[in-house]
Design a protein around this motif. Sequence first.
Motif, PDB file in Angstrom:
ATOM      1  N   TYR A  73       0.681  -1.223   0.100  1.00  0.00           N
ATOM      2  CA  TYR A  73      -0.025  -0.015   0.056  1.00  0.00           C
ATOM      3  C   TYR A  73       0.858   1.274  -0.001  1.00  0.00           C
ATOM      4  O   TYR A  73       0.512   2.482  -0.543  1.00  0.00           O
ATOM      5  N   LYS A 105      -5.535   6.612   3.608  1.00  0.00           N
ATOM      6  CA  LYS A 105      -4.553   5.646   3.809  1.00  0.00           C
ATOM      7  C   LYS A 105      -5.335   4.458   4.330  1.00  0.00           C
ATOM      8  O   LYS A 105      -4.692   3.033   3.667  1.00  0.00           O
ATOM      9  N   LYS A 109      -4.879   0.730   1.958  1.00  0.00           N
ATOM     10  CA  LYS A 109      -4.333  -0.402   2.487  1.00  0.00           C
ATOM     11  C   LYS A 109      -5.175  -1.510   2.549  1.00  0.00           C
ATOM     12  O   LYS A 109      -4.822  -2.557   2.372  1.00  0.00           O
TER      13      LYS A 109
END
Length: 184
Positions: A73, A105, A109
Motif C-alpha cells: 500500500y 490511507k 491499505k
Amino acid sequence: PRFTIKDVGITHRWITHWHIKGLLARKYEEQKWRKFNMIEYVWLKMIVQMRKFNLPLAEIKKVKDIILEELPYSAFLDTNEEADIIKKINPSEKVDEIIKSDKFKKDVKANKTTFLENFILDSLLFGSNYSVLINSQGDYAPMKENYFNEVKVMKGGAEFLKGSFISISIFEILAEFINTNSLD
C-alpha cells in the motif's frame, strides 16, 4: 467470475495443465466448471501470448508470482500519482488533504490490489498503454508507455533494456476484450 474457457479461447487441456503447474490466478475445485473474472481473463490471455513466444512454463510462473503479487500500500501513498488521479476525478477536492488523511490511507491499505489489477485499472480509466517485458532469463519489467527512462534508472533496468526481451501488451488484450465482450 463469468468467463468460461471458451470465452478466453483456450482448451480444457491447457487449463488443466496450467493448473497443475501453478499458473492460474486462484485455486479452483477439481471436476468443476471454471469461470474466470476479468483479471483472470487478462492473465490467461497473457499466458497464451507468452506461450506463442515459447516462454517456458517455469518462467511464466515467475512472471505470475510477481504480477499477481499484492501491491504494498505504501506504493500508492509515497507518490504524487494518486493526487493527479483525484484531481482528474474531482477537481474541486482538496487533494493534499485527501491524500494525507487517515481515511485515505486506510482505504488504500484495505484495497489490496495486485500489480496486474493496477495495470488494468490504469489502462481502462486513463488509457495507459502497459506491456510486460520479459527477457530470456524470465526477468520481468512492467512498461508503461513513456516510462522508458524510469525503467532505465531502476536497479538493473538499464541492463535489462539493453538486452533482448519479448513484450506482452496488456493494452492489446484489453482492446480485444472490449471488442468481444459486452461491458455491462
